[in-house]
Write a protein that holds these residues in place. Structure first.
Motif, PDB file in Angstrom:
ATOM      1  N   ASN A  71      -7.485  11.535 -49.606  1.00 32.60           N
ATOM      2  CA  ASN A  71      -7.648  11.018 -50.971  1.00 32.60           C
ATOM      3  C   ASN A  71      -6.341  11.131 -51.763  1.00 32.60           C
ATOM      4  OD1 ASN A  71     -10.312  10.431 -50.505  1.00 32.60           O
ATOM      5  ND2 ASN A  71     -11.101  12.315 -51.431  1.00 32.60           N
ATOM      6  N   ASP A 124      -9.852  15.581 -48.610  1.00 29.15           N
ATOM      7  CA  ASP A 124      -9.108  15.721 -49.878  1.00 29.15           C
ATOM      8  C   ASP A 124      -7.647  15.293 -49.712  1.00 29.15           C
ATOM      9  OD1 ASP A 124     -11.397  16.724 -51.043  1.00 29.15           O
ATOM     10  OD2 ASP A 124     -10.777  18.838 -50.931  1.00 29.15           O
ATOM     11  N   ASN A 162      -1.092   9.072 -45.067  1.00 35.51           N
ATOM     12  CA  ASN A 162      -2.460   8.611 -44.822  1.00 35.51           C
ATOM     13  C   ASN A 162      -2.648   8.278 -43.335  1.00 35.51           C
ATOM     14  OD1 ASN A 162      -5.054   7.626 -45.081  1.00 35.51           O
ATOM     15  ND2 ASN A 162      -4.428   5.664 -45.945  1.00 35.51           N
TER      16      ASN A 162
END
Ligand SMILES: [Fe+2]
Ligand SMILES: [Fe+2]
Length: 162
Positions: free
Chosen positions: A106, A103, A117
């Motif tokens: 994302n 999650d 990221n």
């Protein structure tokens, strides 16, 4: 700089990692109560690793000029019906953490936050190891079921973890 939303999500993950550490410490305490010191040692090492994960996130939030805020850590379970039940619980917990990391990735992608990221990819890989390690012990405990000798041998083996 981190978005407020990402900062909040990373702070929640710090809490989730500290909760993981707390669960493993509770599992270590249960194994000590069962006189299975090798399993307890394995769990104590796991406790340290999880604290390390929390600190990795802590450091990253600071590096990105965010603010770390700590919240209450949920009370962990204290009783299990068998060593197998403990490790099944550990595996289930790691699967939950893997979902949380997914999650977060994302969210980082949605925000085009490339640094977060990239940072999270370490956790993506770590979760593969975490799940595999717990699963391998679950499988061994299933084989050792009803054999005290096999259980003690596994206890001895896991006690070597440093
Ligand atoms: Fe972790
Ligand atoms: Fe973990």
């Amino acid at each position: 700089m981190l978005s407020k939303k990402m900062e909040k999500a990373l702070n929640e993950q710090i809490n989730a990692e500290l909760y993981s550490a707390y669960i493993y410490l509770s599992m270590a305490a249960w194994f000590e109560s069962q006189n299975l010191q090798g399993f307890a040692t394995w769990m104590k090492v796991q406790n340290r690793e999880e604290t390390g994960h929390a600190m990795k996130l802590f450091g990253f939030v600071i590096e990105r000029r965010g603010r770390v805020t700590l919240a209450a850590i949920e009370e962990p379970a204290k009783e299990w019906k068998s060593p197998l039940a403990v490790f099944e619980g550990a595996l289930e917990h790691e699967e939950y953490i893997t979902g949380r990391i997914g999650d977060l990735v994302n969210q980082a992608i949605a925000e085009k936050d490339h640094a977060t990221n990239a940072f999270l990819q370490w956790f993506v890989n770590e979760q593969v190891e975490e799940e595999a390690a717990a699963d391998s012990i679950v499988q061994k405990l299933k084989m050792a079921e009803k054999s005290t000798g096999a259980l003690l041998m596994l206890d001895h083996e896991l006690g070597k973890r440093t």
